[in-house]
Design a protein around this motif. Sequence first.
Motif, PDB file in Angstrom:
ATOM      1  N   LEU A  37      -5.071  26.769  -6.597  1.00 19.40           N
ATOM      2  CA  LEU A  37      -3.654  26.450  -6.583  1.00 19.40           C
ATOM      3  C   LEU A  37      -3.434  27.412  -7.743  1.00 19.40           C
ATOM      4  O   LEU A  37      -2.018  27.437  -8.216  1.00 19.40           O
ATOM      5  CB  LEU A  37      -3.507  24.924  -7.070  1.00 19.40           C
ATOM      6  CG  LEU A  37      -3.656  24.199  -5.833  1.00 19.40           C
ATOM      7  CD1 LEU A  37      -3.245  22.571  -6.237  1.00 19.40           C
ATOM      8  CD2 LEU A  37      -2.845  24.387  -4.526  1.00 19.40           C
ATOM      9  N   ARG A  57       0.521  34.816  -5.227  1.00 21.75           N
ATOM     10  CA  ARG A  57      -0.315  34.193  -4.289  1.00 21.75           C
ATOM     11  C   ARG A  57      -1.148  33.228  -4.776  1.00 21.75           C
ATOM     12  O   ARG A  57      -1.382  32.991  -5.938  1.00 21.75           O
ATOM     13  CB  ARG A  57      -1.224  35.343  -3.605  1.00 21.75           C
ATOM     14  CG  ARG A  57      -0.296  36.336  -2.777  1.00 21.75           C
ATOM     15  CD  ARG A  57      -1.413  36.990  -2.305  1.00 21.75           C
ATOM     16  NE  ARG A  57      -0.830  38.186  -1.139  1.00 21.75           N
ATOM     17  CZ  ARG A  57      -0.730  39.662  -1.398  1.00 21.75           C
ATOM     18  NH1 ARG A  57      -0.879  39.917  -2.793  1.00 21.75           N
ATOM     19  NH2 ARG A  57      -0.027  40.489  -0.719  1.00 21.75           N
ATOM     20  N   VAL A  58      -1.371  32.197  -3.756  1.00 20.64           N
ATOM     21  CA  VAL A  58      -2.262  31.116  -4.307  1.00 20.64           C
ATOM     22  C   VAL A  58      -3.042  31.039  -3.099  1.00 20.64           C
ATOM     23  O   VAL A  58      -2.871  31.538  -2.109  1.00 20.64           O
ATOM     24  CB  VAL A  58      -1.540  29.424  -4.521  1.00 20.64           C
ATOM     25  CG1 VAL A  58      -0.780  29.764  -5.824  1.00 20.64           C
ATOM     26  CG2 VAL A  58      -0.746  29.415  -3.161  1.00 20.64           C
ATOM     27  N   ALA A  59      -4.509  30.517  -3.327  1.00 21.85           N
ATOM     28  CA  ALA A  59      -5.403  30.365  -2.145  1.00 21.85           C
ATOM     29  C   ALA A  59      -5.196  29.347  -1.155  1.00 21.85           C
ATOM     30  O   ALA A  59      -5.304  29.623  -0.172  1.00 21.85           O
ATOM     31  CB  ALA A  59      -6.863  30.396  -2.932  1.00 21.85           C
ATOM     32  N   GLU A  60      -4.546  28.257  -1.616  1.00 26.25           N
ATOM     33  CA  GLU A  60      -4.314  27.339  -0.808  1.00 26.25           C
ATOM     34  C   GLU A  60      -2.899  26.543  -1.318  1.00 26.25           C
ATOM     35  O   GLU A  60      -2.246  26.838  -2.226  1.00 26.25           O
ATOM     36  CB  GLU A  60      -5.351  25.991  -0.980  1.00 26.25           C
ATOM     37  CG  GLU A  60      -6.795  26.479  -0.449  1.00 26.25           C
ATOM     38  CD  GLU A  60      -7.799  25.244  -0.839  1.00 26.25           C
ATOM     39  OE1 GLU A  60      -7.191  24.052  -1.093  1.00 26.25           O
ATOM     40  OE2 GLU A  60      -9.039  25.324  -0.457  1.00 26.25           O
ATOM     41  N   SER A  61      -2.248  25.730  -0.246  1.00 28.82           N
ATOM     42  CA  SER A  61      -1.084  25.224  -0.297  1.00 28.82           C
ATOM     43  C   SER A  61      -1.189  23.734  -0.484  1.00 28.82           C
ATOM     44  O   SER A  61      -1.855  23.183   0.239  1.00 28.82           O
ATOM     45  CB  SER A  61      -0.133  25.705   0.349  1.00 28.82           C
ATOM     46  OG  SER A  61       1.193  25.150   0.495  1.00 28.82           O
ATOM     47  N   THR A  97       1.953  30.142   0.552  1.00 28.44           N
ATOM     48  CA  THR A  97       0.897  30.592  -0.193  1.00 28.44           C
ATOM     49  C   THR A  97       1.437  32.011  -1.010  1.00 28.44           C
ATOM     50  O   THR A  97       0.680  32.392  -1.531  1.00 28.44           O
ATOM     51  CB  THR A  97      -0.400  31.025   0.424  1.00 28.44           C
ATOM     52  OG1 THR A  97      -0.336  31.951   1.712  1.00 28.44           O
ATOM     53  CG2 THR A  97      -1.095  29.780   0.953  1.00 28.44           C
ATOM     54  N   GLU A  98       2.621  32.487  -0.694  1.00 30.01           N
ATOM     55  CA  GLU A  98       3.010  33.821  -1.107  1.00 30.01           C
ATOM     56  C   GLU A  98       4.493  33.732  -1.541  1.00 30.01           C
ATOM     57  O   GLU A  98       5.390  33.324  -0.678  1.00 30.01           O
ATOM     58  CB  GLU A  98       2.568  34.927  -0.335  1.00 30.01           C
ATOM     59  CG  GLU A  98       2.966  36.155  -0.883  1.00 30.01           C
ATOM     60  CD  GLU A  98       2.675  37.301   0.058  1.00 30.01           C
ATOM     61  OE1 GLU A  98       3.543  38.237  -0.119  1.00 30.01           O
ATOM     62  OE2 GLU A  98       1.748  37.458   0.732  1.00 30.01           O
TER      63      GLU A  98
END
Length: 412
Positions: A37, A57-61, A97-98
């Motif tokens: 996150l 960006r994040v890897a997961e939401s 995620t972006e």
Amino acid sequence: FITHPPLHTLIHPSFSRCPPLPPPSFHSLDIQVNDPLQPVTSDETVPAGGTVILTCRVAESDNSSLQWSNTAQQTLYFGEKRALRDNRIQLHRSTPTELSITISDVQLSDEGEYTCSIFTMPVRTARATVTVLGVPGKPQISGFEHAVKEGEKVTLTCTSTGSKPPAKLRWYKGDQLLEGGPEVVEPVEDNPTYNVSSELTLEVSASDDNTLIACAVNHPSLAPGDKRSEHALRVLYSPNVQIQPESDLPREGEKFSLRCSGNGNPEPTNYVWDKKDGELPLLAKPDGAVLNFLTLNKSDNGVYVCHADNGIGNSQGEYTLLVQDEAGNVADPTAMSTTSGMDHAVIGGVVAVIVFILLCLLIVLGRYLIRHKGTYLTHEAKGSDDAPDADTAIINAEGGHSGAEDKKEYFI
């Protein structure tokens, strides 16, 4: 901290300003890099007037919204909602995620740290530094105002304004890179940009006339060769004289002319014609850069010289004229001189032999006459030796058959 739902309900596109985000908690600073996150951003560099894309960006939401804030911690976008009324800032992409936004027509004042946040527990943030490059102006070259004489030195100055960081200046002579002086960097007052200048000193020659001297700006905001200025050198030099004949086959009895080409800067205005080892023929008339022959004759053969003066210097050129006869034969002045010399030598030798023979004949004839005259007188006086008186001697000398025979014999 403000939780995600309440903050989401407060954001509205009509908002022009949002309150600054609270500082992240101690725990948010200790988030590990492998935290799915944790927002990830990147630093960006953009020239002034350009467009920059800020991506977070994040890897997961976990269905929490991402938010971009500017250097003054004003919210720019919260998810797909624009919070700051600035038409230069637009949404580029929004997914769970972006969050990517664009800033167009970037100004130097837009430089600084931008923050991406995700409102989880705890709030996680990441920063992206935007570096704005001051684009240098087109270089200006001074020092070409006046022409330069060959052999003299000229100093040129190249100046470029508004660069950030300071630009590098490069000098070129045609395609050849030259070594200029060190750049002089001056900061602009009340502006984060710089003015840069450089000098180039050249000793010029006649071959440098009309040669292009260029100054190019080297800067990270520009592609190579984007901003370049060039000027042609003007060099004053002495004439390089050449003589061009009207025809390659000058024939006896025809008109003919020689043209003198100065090839100097400036062009020569004064021309003088003469002939080596003699005066110009009577039928050769100078007219400035042209020497006109009204009627060619073999006696016109020789070397003609043109002197050209343009105020910078004086030079001369030569042309050897060989006139052909109707049969196409050329009388070579050198050969004619040699033959004439040989003829004179032969004639002189013949005359000397003749004079010598005449002298010999005169000497022989003289001796012969002297010898015969003495014999005559001797025989004429015969018979007078035994005469008793003068009258008898005369009679004996003049008379007598034998005396007459003797005298007759000697005359034969």
